[in-house]
Design a protein around this motif. Structure first.
Motif: not given
Length: 154
Positions: A101-108, A110-120
């Motif tokens: 869950x923490x990993x998933x939240x981190x990704x979420x 990250x997507x807010x900061x940088x959509x491209x890297x977060x999506x990858x």
């Protein structure tokens, strides 16, 4: 000559070993196209984040080792020891789920900061967890046990 700030991939050429007064030489790598360089940079960024997030698994690993140790020391019929094993087991299952869950939240985030890297990164997370669920019985068991632990006393 290397452009400043650096454009593309750069490597360091060391001076001859007998020349201690020479400065390091930075050279631009010309083996890759701009598009390949961009892909390499993106992959390096994602891998760096992945390795940093692997450290998040330490709590789950510790909880697992504590459970294993408690199980090894279990004396038959000792109701307090059995309760402690149960508690350690629940802690392990919850730590494992919390890690995911923490990993998933981190990704979420990250997507807010940088959509491209977060999506990858999100795709990588999805691929890894889906592959683990499809190919690793232990992952499926841990996932099912987590649901059991959460709902067992309802």
């Amino acid at each position: 000559m290397v452009e400043f700030p650096f454009k593309g991939l750069v490597y360091e050429e060391m001076p001859p070993s007998n020349d201690f007064n020479s400065r390091r030489i930075l050279k631009q790598c010309t083996l890759f196209t701009d598009e390949e360089t961009k892909e390499i940079s993106n992959a390096a960024f994602v891998m760096e984040k992945l390795f940093k997030n692997i450290e998040r698994s330490i709590a789950a690993e510790k909880a697992y080792n504590e459970f294993k140790d408690e199980l090894r020391n279990l004396k038959s019929g000792d109701k307090y020891a059995i309760a402690e094993v149960d508690r350690r087991f629940c802690a392990y299952v919850m730590e494992f789920r919390l890690f995911l869950e923490h990993w998933k939240k981190y990704i979420s985030d990250l997507k807010k900061i940088n959509k491209h890297y977060g999506s990858i990164y999100e795709k990588l997370y999805s691929d890894v967890t889906h592959e683990a669920y499809d190919t690793c019985e232990e992952y499926v068991l841990a996932y099912c046990l987590r649901n059991y632990v959460v709902h067992a006393y309802d």
